[in-house]
Design an enzyme around this catalytic site. Structure first.
Site, PDB file in Angstrom:
ATOM      1  CE  LYS A  91     -27.096 -91.626 -13.234  1.00  0.00           C
ATOM      2  NZ  LYS A  91     -26.317 -92.720 -13.841  1.00  0.00           N
ATOM      3  CD  GLU A 107     -30.960 -94.611 -15.078  1.00  0.00           C
ATOM      4  OE1 GLU A 107     -29.772 -94.222 -14.997  1.00  0.00           O
ATOM      5  OE2 GLU A 107     -31.307 -95.541 -15.829  1.00  0.00           O
ATOM      6  CD  GLU A 160     -23.574 -91.467  -9.523  1.00  0.00           C
ATOM      7  OE1 GLU A 160     -23.430 -90.382 -10.131  1.00  0.00           O
ATOM      8  OE2 GLU A 160     -23.251 -92.572 -10.005  1.00  0.00           O
ATOM      9  CD  GLU A 187     -22.115 -96.538 -17.993  1.00  0.00           C
ATOM     10  OE1 GLU A 187     -23.316 -96.834 -17.790  1.00  0.00           O
ATOM     11  OE2 GLU A 187     -21.742 -95.413 -18.351  1.00  0.00           O
TER      12      GLU A 187
END
Length: 327
Positions: free
Chosen positions: A304, A309, A301, A249
């Site tokens: 999250k 984040e 997202e 990542e």
């Protein structure tokens, strides 16, 4: 480690190699495909998106049935499948559980899904369940974070914490026997956000080639290289040299923390990472080995943690339009 479990570990490694799951690094960037959102598009649409932008490597965090079924027939996309952290302890304790997990989550897809890698846990080392990783018989590798480093500056001073040495070093030594890569999450954004006064943005996003950090004969013009090499130095101090390392990542949020997180900055960092992967650029410590890795993440997202984040995505999940131009 129980001897029978160790033998089963080896037999599973042979099984996985026979199925051709482990592949060599390719000179293209992969994408992490997270599912922590309640407004995400159907996986079939996501696969269509990947193919339209030339993505040939995808990482999912667990063997999601809907995603794996959508990938059937798309063998040009190599898939890295994760074992959920919460499954580590029960799998490590039972060979039958491992066999059942593999039979349920991997075997049904081998014929028409190009499963390229299996990762065991995500950033569980160091931590209370970290020791399970080295006991899990089906382990191919594991994903770890830079938190394993107790010291990282300058890069040649890179050293693991005592807990990481206890949990991670046996994993690294096992992986080195087969030259199986360790996967590491590397985010220059986080140290930059912690200390933007002393860490210049250009250094954090790899904007220029001017050497900022001199470390003996090595010079560092960007933070990513420094973090990557610090991990290499730490491994060498544990007697593990030349082990391949994949960036599982990396990325930069486009919102959530004021002027530090804008679409332009995120595009610059991610674009520079993509360029280095495509041209095969190495780091000062490994100049002849290109970096292989995955950007985080495909979508913003919304389930999250609020803030940055939720804003690492390259695409808006509602309309699947890019948040900024990258591909």
């Amino acid at each position: 480690m129980n001897y029978s479990v160790f033998l089963f570990f080896l037999s599973c490694i042979v099984l996985i190699f026979n199925y051709g799951l482990v592949t060599t690094a390719a000179s293209n960037v992969g994408l992490n495909y997270g599912l922590l959102g309640d407004n995400l598009p159907p996986p079939s649409n996501v696969i269509t998106l990947y193919k339209s932008i030339g993505i040939t490597k995808v990482r999912i965090f667990d063997p999601n049935t809907e995603v794996l079924n959508a990938l059937r027939g798309h063998r040009d996309i190599k898939v890295t499948v994760g074992v959920r952290d919460q499954d580590l302890a029960p799998l490590a304790a039972s060979e039958d559980a491992v066999k059942a997990w593999f039979a349920t989550n991997i075997e049904p897809y081998l014929a028409d899904v190009n499963i390229a890698f299996i990762t065991v846990g995500n950033e569980v080392i160091p931590g209370p369940i970290g020791p399970q990783s080295r006991n899990l018989p089906i382990s191919i590798s594991t994903v770890v974070s830079m938190a394993n480093l107790g010291q990282s500056y300058p890069p040649s001073a890179g050293m693991f914490t005592s807990q990481a040495r206890e949990q991670l070093t046996p994993v690294l030594k096992f992986l080195s026997q087969t030259s199986t890569p360790i996967l590491v999450n590397i985010y220059p954004y986080f140290p930059y956000a912690t200390d933007p006064v002393n860490i210049h943005l250009d250094y954090a996003i790899a904007k220029n080639e001017t050497v900022v950090v001199h470390d003996g004969p090595l010079g560092y013009s960007n933070m990513f290289d420094a973090m990557f090499d610090a991990f290499l130095w730490a491994m060498e101090k544990e007697g593990v040299k030349d082990l391949p390392m994949v960036v599982s990542e990396t990325g930069w949020p486009s919102a959530g923390n004021g002027d530090m997180t804008t679409p332009n900055i995120a595009a610059a960092y991610n674009g520079n990472f993509m360029k280095r992967v495509y041209i095969g650029k190495g780091t000062p410590k490994r100049p002849n080995s290109g970096v292989d890795g995955f950007l985080f993440a495909t979508f913003n997202e919304n389930q999250k943690q609020p803030g940055t984040e939720q804003n690492f995505g390259l695409y808006n999940p509602v309309d699947m339009k890019p948040i900024y131009k990258l591909f």
